[in-house]
Write a protein that holds these residues in place. Sequence first.
Motif, PDB file in Angstrom:
ATOM      1  N   ASP A  52       0.839  -1.207   0.000  1.00 46.23           N
ATOM      2  CA  ASP A  52       0.000   0.000   0.000  1.00 46.23           C
ATOM      3  C   ASP A  52       0.870   1.252   0.000  1.00 46.23           C
ATOM      4  O   ASP A  52       0.642   2.194  -0.766  1.00 46.23           O
ATOM      5  CB  ASP A  52      -0.915   0.030   1.237  1.00 46.23           C
ATOM      6  N   GLY A  53       1.883   1.238   0.887  1.00 45.96           N
ATOM      7  CA  GLY A  53       2.788   2.388   0.986  1.00 45.96           C
ATOM      8  C   GLY A  53       3.552   2.612  -0.296  1.00 45.96           C
ATOM      9  O   GLY A  53       3.674   3.750  -0.785  1.00 45.96           O
ATOM     10  N   PHE A  54       4.064   1.520  -0.871  1.00 46.72           N
ATOM     11  CA  PHE A  54       4.798   1.636  -2.133  1.00 46.72           C
ATOM     12  C   PHE A  54       3.878   2.108  -3.258  1.00 46.72           C
ATOM     13  O   PHE A  54       4.242   2.970  -4.063  1.00 46.72           O
ATOM     14  CB  PHE A  54       5.434   0.295  -2.505  1.00 46.72           C
ATOM     15  N   ASN A  55       2.674   1.545  -3.309  1.00 47.75           N
ATOM     16  CA  ASN A  55       1.697   1.876  -4.341  1.00 47.75           C
ATOM     17  C   ASN A  55       1.367   3.380  -4.367  1.00 47.75           C
ATOM     18  O   ASN A  55       1.171   3.975  -5.417  1.00 47.75           O
ATOM     19  CB  ASN A  55       0.425   1.042  -4.096  1.00 47.75           C
ATOM     20  N   LYS A  56       1.372   3.985  -3.175  1.00 53.04           N
ATOM     21  CA  LYS A  56       1.052   5.418  -3.073  1.00 53.04           C
ATOM     22  C   LYS A  56       2.265   6.297  -3.371  1.00 53.04           C
ATOM     23  O   LYS A  56       2.139   7.514  -3.503  1.00 53.04           O
ATOM     24  CB  LYS A  56       0.550   5.743  -1.661  1.00 53.04           C
ATOM     25  N   SER A  57       3.438   5.684  -3.437  1.00 57.73           N
ATOM     26  CA  SER A  57       4.668   6.464  -3.596  1.00 57.73           C
ATOM     27  C   SER A  57       4.871   6.891  -5.049  1.00 57.73           C
ATOM     28  O   SER A  57       4.255   6.347  -5.967  1.00 57.73           O
ATOM     29  CB  SER A  57       5.881   5.641  -3.144  1.00 57.73           C
ATOM     30  N   ASN A  58       5.801   7.834  -5.222  1.00 61.48           N
ATOM     31  CA  ASN A  58       6.118   8.290  -6.587  1.00 61.48           C
ATOM     32  C   ASN A  58       7.374   7.599  -7.122  1.00 61.48           C
ATOM     33  O   ASN A  58       7.962   8.048  -8.096  1.00 61.48           O
ATOM     34  CB  ASN A  58       6.294   9.821  -6.593  1.00 61.48           C
ATOM     35  N   SER A  59       7.778   6.501  -6.464  1.00 63.00           N
ATOM     36  CA  SER A  59       9.013   5.818  -6.859  1.00 63.00           C
ATOM     37  C   SER A  59       8.922   5.241  -8.271  1.00 63.00           C
ATOM     38  O   SER A  59       7.875   4.751  -8.683  1.00 63.00           O
ATOM     39  CB  SER A  59       9.320   4.685  -5.882  1.00 63.00           C
ATOM     40  N   ARG A  60      10.038   5.288  -8.982  1.00 59.41           N
ATOM     41  CA  ARG A  60      10.098   4.667 -10.310  1.00 59.41           C
ATOM     42  C   ARG A  60      10.744   3.289 -10.254  1.00 59.41           C
ATOM     43  O   ARG A  60      10.863   2.614 -11.281  1.00 59.41           O
ATOM     44  CB  ARG A  60      10.898   5.569 -11.255  1.00 59.41           C
ATOM     45  N   ARG A  61      11.177   2.900  -9.078  1.00 58.73           N
ATOM     46  CA  ARG A  61      11.812   1.578  -8.944  1.00 58.73           C
ATOM     47  C   ARG A  61      10.750   0.474  -8.979  1.00 58.73           C
ATOM     48  O   ARG A  61       9.585   0.696  -8.712  1.00 58.73           O
ATOM     49  CB  ARG A  61      12.594   1.501  -7.627  1.00 58.73           C
ATOM     50  N   LYS A  62      11.224  -0.736  -9.248  1.00 59.58           N
ATOM     51  CA  LYS A  62      10.363  -1.916  -9.180  1.00 59.58           C
ATOM     52  C   LYS A  62      10.270  -2.370  -7.715  1.00 59.58           C
ATOM     53  O   LYS A  62      11.130  -2.038  -6.897  1.00 59.58           O
ATOM     54  CB  LYS A  62      10.957  -3.068 -10.005  1.00 59.58           C
ATOM     55  N   PHE A  63       9.253  -3.166  -7.430  1.00 61.46           N
ATOM     56  CA  PHE A  63       9.145  -3.804  -6.114  1.00 61.46           C
ATOM     57  C   PHE A  63       8.936  -5.294  -6.348  1.00 61.46           C
ATOM     58  O   PHE A  63       7.905  -5.711  -6.868  1.00 61.46           O
ATOM     59  CB  PHE A  63       7.976  -3.229  -5.306  1.00 61.46           C
TER      60      PHE A  63
END
Length: 376
Positions: free
Chosen positions: A214-225
């Motif tokens: 959820d936290g990653f999904n809301k982030s503006n990161s361009r990295r993969k998870f």
Amino acid sequence: MKLRIAILGTRGIPNYYGGFEHISEYVSAGLVKRGHSVTVYNSHNHPYTHNSWKGVEIKHCYDPEYLVGTAGQFIYDMNCLLDARKNKFDVVLIMGYTSSSVWGKLYPKNSTIITNMDGMEWKRSKYSKPVQQFLKYAEKLAVKYSDYYVADSRVIKSYLADKYNINSEYIPYGADVYSDVEREQYDFNEALKEDYFLLMARMEPENNIETILDGFNKSNSRRKFKVLGDTGNRFGKYITNKFNNDERIEFKGSIFDNPKVRSLQNNSYLYFHGHSVGGTNPSLLEAMASEALIAAHNNPFNKSVLNTDAFYFSNAGEVQELVETVQRKDPEKSMVMNNLHKIQDQFNWERVIDQYEEFIVESYKHANHEAIIAHQ
């Protein structure tokens, strides 16, 4: 003193499943190297079908779990105990109590019984209230029917002392330092170094997978998870469906190729460890040994291992903040090295095996001294 030791309570070795199988693999082989005779009980469904492994005798017992589900674990444990009663083992080491302690009256009378008390299983949110009540009862039975106890976390040791007034031996899990041989085994084309976040866990609610993603999904990161773990269960299907539209999130399934897992940990930008229940977690130690930079769920179990050498989160907002702000500079490099030193000094397998051997031998001597006095 050389002893005849049996290890029960796991699906078997070599490890294809989880924590208790992982530690049983190392401890059984290590005890054999130190001159003891060791038998590990394996499910008859275990992929390894031989009768010995690295000098450890393997006993295959009928396990109907594949036919009847969870109830089969109880029958399997009973079958193992009935077989162990026929053998004159000096010590029986039982890994966990979930499906074995109800058979406490069947524990071999002439063997010293040591139980690894697991990690407060009744706290796991995946279990319904009745199951949680049963697990509390099973824990109580394990205390009643065992002679000696192992706690794999200082938090568990304190809990057992407070709740049952028993003294348990703190022996953690171990991990192997990430070797140069492992480094060379993977030409890492799958991802650029440090260009992705990583999570490795069983797909269960208390591992905070949903919170992290959820936290990653809301982030503006361009990295993969990258997410490692079998998504075939109900929760796994729910999670993959929920984040289906985020192309950055990649569900990789289970990976049992250990060098590949180590390489993924070592190359990750930030490794998320969401486990919130249980003792010292093997995948956490492995990530430390693989020199991963770690963000862990904020709870006593994780803090007792990592101390100040990790980032912590309690909710999706804090995960988002970490994803967007964590740097890889000198302070972070120090955190990684401090965790590596912990593996070398506290959580290495040779030390863990030494601790098990010492405790098993001392427990056996103590129990037999008591028995001699009782007969006088």
